[in-house]
Write a protein that holds these residues in place. Structure first.
Motif, PDB file in Angstrom:
ATOM      1  N   ASN A 133       0.805  -1.220   0.000  1.00 57.63           N
ATOM      2  CA  ASN A 133       0.000   0.000   0.000  1.00 57.63           C
ATOM      3  C   ASN A 133       0.840   1.272   0.000  1.00 57.63           C
ATOM      4  O   ASN A 133       0.439   2.303   0.546  1.00 57.63           O
ATOM      5  CB  ASN A 133      -0.945   0.025   1.209  1.00 57.63           C
ATOM      6  CG  ASN A 133      -1.710  -1.266   1.383  1.00 57.63           C
ATOM      7  OD1 ASN A 133      -1.356  -2.087   2.227  1.00 57.63           O
ATOM      8  ND2 ASN A 133      -2.736  -1.479   0.580  1.00 57.63           N
ATOM      9  N   ASN A 134       2.020   1.215  -0.613  1.00 55.64           N
ATOM     10  CA  ASN A 134       2.883   2.392  -0.708  1.00 55.64           C
ATOM     11  C   ASN A 134       2.704   3.079  -2.055  1.00 55.64           C
ATOM     12  O   ASN A 134       2.345   2.445  -3.051  1.00 55.64           O
ATOM     13  CB  ASN A 134       4.345   1.986  -0.531  1.00 55.64           C
ATOM     14  CG  ASN A 134       4.590   1.304   0.798  1.00 55.64           C
ATOM     15  OD1 ASN A 134       4.563   1.932   1.845  1.00 55.64           O
ATOM     16  ND2 ASN A 134       4.815  -0.006   0.761  1.00 55.64           N
ATOM     17  N   LEU A 152       1.549   1.451  -5.628  1.00 56.68           N
ATOM     18  CA  LEU A 152       1.458   2.258  -6.841  1.00 56.68           C
ATOM     19  C   LEU A 152       2.858   2.760  -7.186  1.00 56.68           C
ATOM     20  O   LEU A 152       3.476   3.477  -6.387  1.00 56.68           O
ATOM     21  CB  LEU A 152       0.525   3.450  -6.630  1.00 56.68           C
ATOM     22  CG  LEU A 152      -0.924   3.167  -6.240  1.00 56.68           C
ATOM     23  CD1 LEU A 152      -1.710   4.469  -6.146  1.00 56.68           C
ATOM     24  CD2 LEU A 152      -1.588   2.221  -7.229  1.00 56.68           C
ATOM     25  N   ILE A 153       3.349   2.376  -8.365  1.00 54.07           N
ATOM     26  CA  ILE A 153       4.697   2.757  -8.804  1.00 54.07           C
ATOM     27  C   ILE A 153       4.531   3.473 -10.142  1.00 54.07           C
ATOM     28  O   ILE A 153       4.362   2.841 -11.187  1.00 54.07           O
ATOM     29  CB  ILE A 153       5.603   1.534  -8.926  1.00 54.07           C
ATOM     30  CG1 ILE A 153       5.639   0.804  -7.573  1.00 54.07           C
ATOM     31  CG2 ILE A 153       7.007   1.934  -9.353  1.00 54.07           C
ATOM     32  CD1 ILE A 153       6.044  -0.626  -7.668  1.00 54.07           C
ATOM     33  N   LEU A 154       4.561   4.780 -10.112  1.00 52.01           N
ATOM     34  CA  LEU A 154       4.179   5.575 -11.269  1.00 52.01           C
ATOM     35  C   LEU A 154       5.227   6.651 -11.532  1.00 52.01           C
ATOM     36  O   LEU A 154       5.758   7.253 -10.595  1.00 52.01           O
ATOM     37  CB  LEU A 154       2.823   6.236 -11.027  1.00 52.01           C
ATOM     38  CG  LEU A 154       1.662   5.279 -10.669  1.00 52.01           C
ATOM     39  CD1 LEU A 154       0.460   6.061 -10.179  1.00 52.01           C
ATOM     40  CD2 LEU A 154       1.292   4.420 -11.876  1.00 52.01           C
ATOM     41  N   ASN A 175      -0.073  -4.768  -7.610  1.00 60.42           N
ATOM     42  CA  ASN A 175       0.734  -3.576  -7.828  1.00 60.42           C
ATOM     43  C   ASN A 175       0.338  -2.904  -9.145  1.00 60.42           C
ATOM     44  O   ASN A 175      -0.107  -3.565 -10.083  1.00 60.42           O
ATOM     45  CB  ASN A 175       2.212  -3.940  -7.851  1.00 60.42           C
ATOM     46  CG  ASN A 175       2.650  -4.603  -6.561  1.00 60.42           C
ATOM     47  OD1 ASN A 175       2.677  -3.980  -5.504  1.00 60.42           O
ATOM     48  ND2 ASN A 175       2.975  -5.895  -6.628  1.00 60.42           N
ATOM     49  N   VAL A 176       0.531  -1.596  -9.211  1.00 58.36           N
ATOM     50  CA  VAL A 176       0.134  -0.830 -10.386  1.00 58.36           C
ATOM     51  C   VAL A 176       1.317  -0.015 -10.885  1.00 58.36           C
ATOM     52  O   VAL A 176       1.988   0.674 -10.103  1.00 58.36           O
ATOM     53  CB  VAL A 176      -1.045   0.105 -10.061  1.00 58.36           C
ATOM     54  CG1 VAL A 176      -1.413   0.944 -11.277  1.00 58.36           C
ATOM     55  CG2 VAL A 176      -2.249  -0.696  -9.575  1.00 58.36           C
ATOM     56  N   MET A 177       1.576  -0.121 -12.205  1.00 58.04           N
ATOM     57  CA  MET A 177       2.602   0.691 -12.847  1.00 58.04           C
ATOM     58  C   MET A 177       1.995   1.355 -14.080  1.00 58.04           C
ATOM     59  O   MET A 177       0.959   0.916 -14.586  1.00 58.04           O
ATOM     60  CB  MET A 177       3.803  -0.170 -13.248  1.00 58.04           C
ATOM     61  CG  MET A 177       4.482  -0.863 -12.082  1.00 58.04           C
ATOM     62  SD  MET A 177       5.924  -1.857 -12.582  1.00 58.04           S
ATOM     63  CE  MET A 177       7.094  -0.568 -13.008  1.00 58.04           C
ATOM     64  N   ASN A 178       2.642   2.413 -14.565  1.00 57.39           N
ATOM     65  CA  ASN A 178       2.133   3.062 -15.769  1.00 57.39           C
ATOM     66  C   ASN A 178       2.553   2.299 -17.023  1.00 57.39           C
ATOM     67  O   ASN A 178       3.505   1.507 -17.012  1.00 57.39           O
ATOM     68  CB  ASN A 178       2.580   4.526 -15.855  1.00 57.39           C
ATOM     69  CG  ASN A 178       4.037   4.739 -15.544  1.00 57.39           C
ATOM     70  OD1 ASN A 178       4.445   4.632 -14.395  1.00 57.39           O
ATOM     71  ND2 ASN A 178       4.824   5.037 -16.578  1.00 57.39           N
ATOM     72  N   GLN A 190      -7.748   9.462  -7.855  1.00 56.36           N
ATOM     73  CA  GLN A 190      -8.303   9.065  -6.569  1.00 56.36           C
ATOM     74  C   GLN A 190      -8.744   7.613  -6.575  1.00 56.36           C
ATOM     75  O   GLN A 190      -8.670   6.924  -5.546  1.00 56.36           O
ATOM     76  CB  GLN A 190      -9.483   9.971  -6.203  1.00 56.36           C
ATOM     77  CG  GLN A 190      -9.917   9.851  -4.754  1.00 56.36           C
ATOM     78  CD  GLN A 190      -8.810  10.205  -3.775  1.00 56.36           C
ATOM     79  OE1 GLN A 190      -8.132  11.211  -3.922  1.00 56.36           O
ATOM     80  NE2 GLN A 190      -8.616   9.354  -2.767  1.00 56.36           N
ATOM     81  N   ASP A 191      -9.161   7.125  -7.752  1.00 53.64           N
ATOM     82  CA  ASP A 191      -9.569   5.718  -7.837  1.00 53.64           C
ATOM     83  C   ASP A 191      -8.417   4.790  -7.465  1.00 53.64           C
ATOM     84  O   ASP A 191      -8.599   3.802  -6.742  1.00 53.64           O
ATOM     85  CB  ASP A 191     -10.056   5.394  -9.261  1.00 53.64           C
ATOM     86  CG  ASP A 191     -11.400   6.032  -9.558  1.00 53.64           C
ATOM     87  OD1 ASP A 191     -12.070   6.470  -8.594  1.00 53.64           O
ATOM     88  OD2 ASP A 191     -11.770   6.103 -10.745  1.00 53.64           O
ATOM     89  N   LEU A 192      -7.210   5.114  -7.976  1.00 48.42           N
ATOM     90  CA  LEU A 192      -6.062   4.277  -7.661  1.00 48.42           C
ATOM     91  C   LEU A 192      -5.675   4.396  -6.187  1.00 48.42           C
ATOM     92  O   LEU A 192      -5.322   3.405  -5.541  1.00 48.42           O
ATOM     93  CB  LEU A 192      -4.873   4.663  -8.540  1.00 48.42           C
ATOM     94  CG  LEU A 192      -4.951   4.269 -10.016  1.00 48.42           C
ATOM     95  CD1 LEU A 192      -3.742   4.799 -10.769  1.00 48.42           C
ATOM     96  CD2 LEU A 192      -5.044   2.760 -10.165  1.00 48.42           C
TER      97      LEU A 192
END
Length: 759
Positions: free
Chosen positions: A349-350, A381-383, A405-408, A438-440
């Protein structure tokens, strides 16, 4: 009539009763004031007398003014709700200076309002929560105090500014800034059982700028030590502001179990919050604001049962041990002072934005071969677009579960599973912070993106938190007439950041040393260069706080004394606790040839340069070296310079080396040296009989080296020796003509187009 007399008599008695009661009340109030407020003490003798009789409710008030060379000792047992207090008459107006310190022990003691500056502790601690090995402070508090540059003049004579012993103590709303010597700024000590499971609270403090130490031993905050790291401390560190604390790569070094680090802000700090030893650590809701400054890092996991969650990281550039998120490899059956394997630990959750490196299994080598197991990397979230390949994986990560996990889209994920791709959309929210949609943010249950504490909400209420970095060209500009000692007079009258403007083509001779104590620029605005000469062994001597920037000037050695060992710029011969910088731009150095070994820059042991830059400059006929930065020869990981840039410059007939930069030892707690050389030509140099290193460029232990487009003619070559720390070394487009070539210790490095020609 008798009735009236009776009434008058009664009235008189009532008046006496009232007067007696009022008198008794006054006596009682005065007695209470004496007990609760005590008396103001104005000398160490009066302080000692008051401290000797301290009881519950005693207040010792130190008179405003400077208390020099005082060692304050306070022992006593207050009570909950009826403390023993030591306070300033006016917070911030009691200055403790010289060789001074404070130690206290007992129960329920509160210290407030004191300022330590203009001196250093004669012992190993400035403020100590103990008066002896057995007599510790418990249930006590230090608040609204300041330690400002209270630094031992010997750079590597270590001490600790605040040492917390005992149990249930609180350190809050204090300002600690400017530590320049080795040693932890604030340490929680755990040598005995009486200081373990301590439940200390460290909160709302301002940790002001700390310069790069150039050695291990520059932590800002440490809980425990390796010897006692398997014991629980249960210390809570929360809502503190860390402002450019750059001592070494562990900003916080946790070496105990059960500690919490929550709601802190790290602003442009080099290094990481490191779980060096100990287990069951919680790191939550901390904000790391790198602003793309060099070596800025985030959080590093070592050991078992660690939890890293809901932290926010933006603009971090640090790599290897200083990445935004780092999970280390461990040592099998590790000794207590090495690296325990990462087991059952969580990074979840970072939010990581525009930060360059996430390092997994970092430090993997023959010794550190124990890979993480039972751990997770989830819902992060790694963006960003500053590095589209942020993950570096050094070993087998099958012991880490990746999920959610989420990346662009344009970024490269380390695996297909466990990573989702989204379009890169970042906006600055009402709190001024970059944020994803905000959704992410809601998806990972992060909550509101907002600093948990501001700088203004921390530290001593009365003390400024400007923390200004040294800067050139921010002061007034003064035109300096040509002549003898006119420049010297201007230097002596200058202030920090001033610019001294010289006349085109004119000569400036100094007959005395020019001591420099603050950042100073000396320039010829345009056209023909002003000429600087000196009759002394050094043109300029940089002392603590000094820094020099030159533009469009000519340094000439014709007036220097006929003796060996002259130089243009020298550091202090004594240990310096403040870092210096030297910058040359569009300059010329000529005929430093009055006897042998005439150097341009002479550094001494235990001095440290943040940066040395030589840009678009020519140097000709020098019987010594351009820069010799190899004074720390004990191989203890100490070195003399952090950043060196030599760009667009030419060196001809330099007898010794152009650059000799040395960092020995195997310690991994530092950042540099970092060197860039590009578009440089070297002719007939390095061949003097007193050049002991046999090279014109020596790079030993450089952590980041980039050499490109270098032409070396009729000269000695390059000596490259790579040591530990996974140095990043790139050498390209180097041509050696009738020169010694490149000598290395055969460590692998990136190279391209290195050509050796023989006539």
């Amino acid at each position: 009539m008798s009735h009236l007399k009776h009434i008058n008599k009664e009235n008189t008695l009532n008046k006496f009763r009232i007067l007696f009661i009022l008198f008794a009340i006054c006596i009682w109030v005065m007695s209470c004031e004496k007990t609760s407020s005590g008396s103001i003490v104005s000398s160490i003798e009066e302080f000692n007398k008051a401290a000797k009789g301290a009881q519950p409710g005693t207040v010792i008030t130190m008179a405003n003014g400077t208390w020099e060379n005082v060692e304050l000792r306070l022992k006593g047992n207050g009570e909950e709700g009826n403390l023993i207090k030591l306070e300033a008459e006016t917070p911030g107006k009691v200055i403790i200076s010289g060789q001074s310190n404070l130690a206290f022990s007992g129960e329920y003691i509160e210290i407030s309002g004191l300022v330590f500056k203009n001196g250093y502790t004669p012992t190993s601690e400035v403020i100590s929560f103990k008066t002896s090995k057995e007599k510790l402070a418990n249930n006590s508090r230090v608040t609204n105090c300041v330690i400002d540059n209270f630094t031992n003049p010997e750079r590597f004579d270590g001490d600790t500014w605040v040492a917390i012993y005992g149990k249930n103590n609180q350190f809050d709303h204090n300002t600690l800034s400017g530590k320049g010597n080795r040693g932890v700024t604030l340490a929680v000590k755990m040598q005995t059982e009486a200081s373990r499971e301590n439940n200390h609270i460290i909160e709302h403090n301002y940790f002001g700028p700390r310069e790069v130490l150039g050695s291990n031993g520059g932590e800002t905050l440490r809980v425990g030590t390796s010897h006692y790291s398997r014991s629980y401390a249960n210390t809570v560190v929360r809502k503190n502001y860390f402002d450019r604390v750059n001592g070494e790569h562990e900003i916080i070094s946790n070496k105990a179990c059960g500690d919490e680090f929550r709601d802190n802000v790290f602003y442009e700090c080099q290094g990481t919050l490191t779980m060096r030893h100990g287990t069951n650590t919680l790191v939550e809701n901390n904000y790391f604001l790198g602003n793309r400054k060099a070596n800025t890092g985030g959080i590093r996991i070592i050991n078992e049962y660690q939890t890293v969650k809901k932290n926010y990281m933006v603009g971090l550039t640090g790599h290897r041990f200083r990445g935004a998120l780092v999970i280390m490899n461990g040592v099998p059956n590790s000794p207590i002072n090495r690296y325990n394997q990462v087991i059952d630990s969580y990074m979840e959750n970072n939010i990581v934005i525009n930060s360059d490196y996430i390092q997994l299994c970092a430090g993997s080598d023959e010794e550190r071969s124990a890979k993480p197991i039972g751990s997770t990397f989830k819902n992060n979230l790694i963006l960003g677009n500053t590095n589209t390949e942020p993950f570096t994986i050094y070993d087998d990560v099958s012991g880490i579960e990746f999920a959610g996990n989420v990346m662009n889209d344009e970024a490269k994920a380390p695996f297909k599973n466990g990573f989702e791709k989204v379009q890169l959309e970042l906006t600055r929210n009402e709190n001024g912070l970059l944020t994803p949609s905000q959704d992410l943010v809601d998806k990972i249950e992060f909550g509101e993106i907002k600093l948990p504490i501001t700088k203004e909400e921390t530290g001593a209420s009365y003390y400024p938190k400007d923390g200004k970095a040294k800067a050139f060209g921010v002061g007034k500009t003064t035109k300096v007439a040509a002549g003898t000692n006119t420049l010297l007079d201007a230097i002596e009258s200058s202030e920090s950041g001033d610019v001294l403007e010289l006349e085109n083509g004119e000569e400036y001779l100094t007959t005395k040393y020019a001591f420099v104590h603050h950042p100073l620029s000396i320039i010829t605005p345009s056209g023909e260069k002003a000429k600087l000469l000196s009759e002394k062994q050094s043109f300029f001597k940089i002392e603590n706080g000094g820094a020099l920037y030159f533009k469009n000037v000519l340094f000439h050695g014709e007036e220097s004394p006929d003796q060996a060992g002259n130089n243009v710029i020298s550091t202090s011969k004594y240990s310096m606790t403040q870092n210096y910088s030297v910058v040359l731009e569009d300059c010329e150095v000529k005929d430093l040839d009055k006897n042998h070994s005439f150097d341009f820059l002479k550094s001494y042991k235990h001095t440290f340069a943040d940066s040395i830059n030589i840009i678009n400059t020519t140097m000709t006929n020098v019987t010594g070296a351009v820069m010799t930065l190899d004074m720390e020869v004990e191989d203890l990981g100490i070195y003399n310079v952090e950043n060196v840039k030599i760009i667009g410059s030419t060196f001809t007939d330099v007898k010794h080396e152009i650059a000799n930069v040395y960092r020995g030892g195997t310690d991994e707690s530092t950042f540099g040296p970092i060197m860039t050389l590009s578009d440089v030509e070297i002719n007939n140099s390095g061949k003097g009989k007193r050049n002991k290193i046999g090279a014109v460029l020596r790079f030993h232990g450089i952590q980041k080296l980039n050499v490109d487009n270098i032409r070396i003619n009729d000269s000695e070559g390059i000596d490259l020796f790579m040591t530990n720390g996974e140095p990043i070394t790139k050498i390209s487009n180097v041509t050696f003509t009738n020169s010694s070539g490149l000598k290395t210790n055969n460590e692998p490095f990136e190279s391209e187009n290195i050509v050796t020609n023989r006539k």
